[in-house]
Write an enzyme that holds these catalytic residues in place. Sequence first.
Site, PDB file in Angstrom:
ATOM      1  N   LYS A 121       0.841  -1.195   0.000  1.00  0.00           N
ATOM      2  CA  LYS A 121       0.000   0.000   0.000  1.00  0.00           C
ATOM      3  C   LYS A 121       0.880   1.250   0.000  1.00  0.00           C
ATOM      4  O   LYS A 121       1.729   1.416   0.867  1.00  0.00           O
ATOM      5  CB  LYS A 121      -0.918   0.016   1.220  1.00  0.00           C
ATOM      6  CG  LYS A 121      -1.856   1.223   1.267  1.00  0.00           C
ATOM      7  CD  LYS A 121      -2.794   1.166   2.447  1.00  0.00           C
ATOM      8  CE  LYS A 121      -2.143   1.578   3.739  1.00  0.00           C
ATOM      9  NZ  LYS A 121      -1.858   3.051   3.780  1.00  0.00           N
ATOM     10  N   ASP A 153      -3.436   4.240  -1.947  1.00  0.00           N
ATOM     11  CA  ASP A 153      -4.330   4.691  -0.886  1.00  0.00           C
ATOM     12  C   ASP A 153      -4.265   6.208  -0.754  1.00  0.00           C
ATOM     13  O   ASP A 153      -3.651   6.743   0.167  1.00  0.00           O
ATOM     14  CB  ASP A 153      -3.917   3.996   0.423  1.00  0.00           C
ATOM     15  CG  ASP A 153      -4.731   4.440   1.616  1.00  0.00           C
ATOM     16  OD1 ASP A 153      -5.894   4.832   1.423  1.00  0.00           O
ATOM     17  OD2 ASP A 153      -4.198   4.392   2.744  1.00  0.00           O
ATOM     18  N   LYS A 160      -7.265   8.122  -1.095  1.00  0.00           N
ATOM     19  CA  LYS A 160      -8.569   8.536  -0.554  1.00  0.00           C
ATOM     20  C   LYS A 160      -9.097   9.798  -1.249  1.00  0.00           C
ATOM     21  O   LYS A 160      -9.401  10.816  -0.603  1.00  0.00           O
ATOM     22  CB  LYS A 160      -8.468   8.774   0.951  1.00  0.00           C
ATOM     23  CG  LYS A 160      -7.980   7.573   1.748  1.00  0.00           C
ATOM     24  CD  LYS A 160      -7.932   7.897   3.238  1.00  0.00           C
ATOM     25  CE  LYS A 160      -7.407   6.758   4.076  1.00  0.00           C
ATOM     26  NZ  LYS A 160      -5.961   6.483   3.867  1.00  0.00           N
ATOM     27  N   PHE A 161      -9.242   9.728  -2.557  1.00  0.00           N
ATOM     28  CA  PHE A 161      -9.690  10.895  -3.315  1.00  0.00           C
ATOM     29  C   PHE A 161     -11.047  11.389  -2.801  1.00  0.00           C
ATOM     30  O   PHE A 161     -11.958  10.605  -2.535  1.00  0.00           O
ATOM     31  CB  PHE A 161      -9.795  10.563  -4.804  1.00  0.00           C
ATOM     32  CG  PHE A 161      -8.484  10.207  -5.448  1.00  0.00           C
ATOM     33  CD1 PHE A 161      -7.395  11.067  -5.369  1.00  0.00           C
ATOM     34  CD2 PHE A 161      -8.329   9.014  -6.130  1.00  0.00           C
ATOM     35  CE1 PHE A 161      -6.185  10.745  -5.968  1.00  0.00           C
ATOM     36  CE2 PHE A 161      -7.122   8.674  -6.730  1.00  0.00           C
ATOM     37  CZ  PHE A 161      -6.049   9.543  -6.652  1.00  0.00           C
ATOM     38  N   HIS A 162     -11.183  12.696  -2.674  1.00  0.00           N
ATOM     39  CA  HIS A 162     -12.422  13.321  -2.205  1.00  0.00           C
ATOM     40  C   HIS A 162     -12.454  14.737  -2.745  1.00  0.00           C
ATOM     41  O   HIS A 162     -11.793  15.637  -2.215  1.00  0.00           O
ATOM     42  CB  HIS A 162     -12.447  13.319  -0.674  1.00  0.00           C
ATOM     43  CG  HIS A 162     -13.773  13.734  -0.096  1.00  0.00           C
ATOM     44  ND1 HIS A 162     -14.026  13.696   1.258  1.00  0.00           N
ATOM     45  CD2 HIS A 162     -14.907  14.190  -0.664  1.00  0.00           C
ATOM     46  CE1 HIS A 162     -15.261  14.105   1.492  1.00  0.00           C
ATOM     47  NE2 HIS A 162     -15.810  14.418   0.342  1.00  0.00           N
ATOM     48  N   ASP A 163     -13.221  14.934  -3.825  1.00  0.00           N
ATOM     49  CA  ASP A 163     -13.260  16.235  -4.485  1.00  0.00           C
ATOM     50  C   ASP A 163     -14.504  16.258  -5.359  1.00  0.00           C
ATOM     51  O   ASP A 163     -15.342  15.346  -5.281  1.00  0.00           O
ATOM     52  CB  ASP A 163     -11.981  16.433  -5.317  1.00  0.00           C
ATOM     53  CG  ASP A 163     -11.544  17.891  -5.425  1.00  0.00           C
ATOM     54  OD1 ASP A 163     -12.420  18.730  -5.734  1.00  0.00           O
ATOM     55  OD2 ASP A 163     -10.363  18.186  -5.188  1.00  0.00           O
ATOM     56  N   GLY A 199       0.995  -2.562   8.831  1.00  0.00           N
ATOM     57  CA  GLY A 199       2.162  -1.730   8.595  1.00  0.00           C
ATOM     58  C   GLY A 199       3.330  -2.045   9.490  1.00  0.00           C
ATOM     59  O   GLY A 199       4.152  -2.912   9.208  1.00  0.00           O
ATOM     60  N   ARG A 200       3.403  -1.346  10.614  1.00  0.00           N
ATOM     61  CA  ARG A 200       4.572  -1.401  11.482  1.00  0.00           C
ATOM     62  C   ARG A 200       4.978  -2.796  11.965  1.00  0.00           C
ATOM     63  O   ARG A 200       6.182  -3.061  12.086  1.00  0.00           O
ATOM     64  CB  ARG A 200       4.376  -0.444  12.667  1.00  0.00           C
ATOM     65  CG  ARG A 200       4.573   1.015  12.267  1.00  0.00           C
ATOM     66  CD  ARG A 200       4.038   1.975  13.292  1.00  0.00           C
ATOM     67  NE  ARG A 200       2.596   2.125  13.159  1.00  0.00           N
ATOM     68  CZ  ARG A 200       1.895   3.090  13.755  1.00  0.00           C
ATOM     69  NH1 ARG A 200       2.504   3.964  14.529  1.00  0.00           N
ATOM     70  NH2 ARG A 200       0.598   3.177  13.584  1.00  0.00           N
ATOM     71  N   ASN A 204     -15.705  15.487 -11.318  1.00  0.00           N
ATOM     72  CA  ASN A 204     -14.820  15.516 -12.483  1.00  0.00           C
ATOM     73  C   ASN A 204     -13.354  15.389 -12.083  1.00  0.00           C
ATOM     74  O   ASN A 204     -12.579  14.673 -12.729  1.00  0.00           O
ATOM     75  CB  ASN A 204     -15.030  16.813 -13.268  1.00  0.00           C
ATOM     76  CG  ASN A 204     -14.223  16.843 -14.551  1.00  0.00           C
ATOM     77  OD1 ASN A 204     -14.407  16.007 -15.434  1.00  0.00           O
ATOM     78  ND2 ASN A 204     -13.316  17.811 -14.655  1.00  0.00           N
ATOM     79  N   THR A 205     -12.977  16.071 -11.018  1.00  0.00           N
ATOM     80  CA  THR A 205     -11.593  15.999 -10.549  1.00  0.00           C
ATOM     81  C   THR A 205     -11.248  14.588 -10.084  1.00  0.00           C
ATOM     82  O   THR A 205     -10.170  14.064 -10.386  1.00  0.00           O
ATOM     83  CB  THR A 205     -11.366  17.005  -9.403  1.00  0.00           C
ATOM     84  OG1 THR A 205     -11.570  18.329  -9.907  1.00  0.00           O
ATOM     85  CG2 THR A 205      -9.963  16.887  -8.840  1.00  0.00           C
ATOM     86  N   THR A 212     -10.097   4.178  10.955  1.00  0.00           N
ATOM     87  CA  THR A 212      -9.969   3.362  12.162  1.00  0.00           C
ATOM     88  C   THR A 212      -9.409   4.134  13.348  1.00  0.00           C
ATOM     89  O   THR A 212      -9.495   3.662  14.478  1.00  0.00           O
ATOM     90  CB  THR A 212      -9.091   2.127  11.903  1.00  0.00           C
ATOM     91  OG1 THR A 212      -7.817   2.558  11.415  1.00  0.00           O
ATOM     92  CG2 THR A 212      -9.733   1.191  10.910  1.00  0.00           C
TER      93      THR A 212
END
Length: 245
Positions: A41, A68, A70-73, A220-221, A76-77, A130
């Site tokens: 990721k 990852d 997290k597109f938020h617009d 991850g860690r 069209n963008t 989370t």
Amino acid sequence: MQSPASTLFTDSPIVVALDFQDAQQALAFAAQIDPTLCKLKVGKELFTSAGPQLVAQLVDNGFKVFLDLKFHDIPNTVAKACEAAAKLGVWMLNVHASGGSAMMQAALEGTSKGSTGTHTPYLIAVTVLTSMNQAVLHELGVEADIEQHVLRLAQLTKAAGLDGVVCSAQEATLIRQHIGQDFLLVTPGIRPSFASKDDQSRILTPSQALAVGSNYLVIGRPITQAADPLQALHLILQEIESTSV
């Protein structure tokens, strides 16, 4: 290096979060692990530092990459951003479900338009992060409890035609009950039994998450900061296998 763990899964459920500051660190880590045992990721910090070139290189090195961002617009963008991401050959990408139906449908169209291979990238939506808890939702003006808010966003995502959602494993059972099996659940906040909680508020072990219906587990860690990342990956896969038989 191979081990019996490499034969446990035809499609590994583990997605390793590359929470590194630059491409050099990320590529050094990737060189230590086996792309047949996990996906990778790439999140906001690393992508901002290293750019799309790193994503393309990881794909060329045989890794399935979850982008990852997290597109938020506006629709069209987001559509154009998803098209650009799909052209990189990523395996999965995501948007925020709170962007609404029109935005998610535009994202789906952009992802399909940008697909260059035999696999159109999976497109999923983020429900509730989370790291958030009930107090944070109330601070934002959301009066519903976490579980109901997650379910509402997951149902909106399904109706928009996306492949699944990012959610806590603790809400997976509820989503499965109301949406069914043909819907991907990608769950961060996963900690193997030998690892600490770090900054996650709502967590489960890998085995617990899979048992309640998660498809892919973002870790991850416990892997990236292990003295031997490949060994840590093997241990997690073995832990999953030992509790599933």
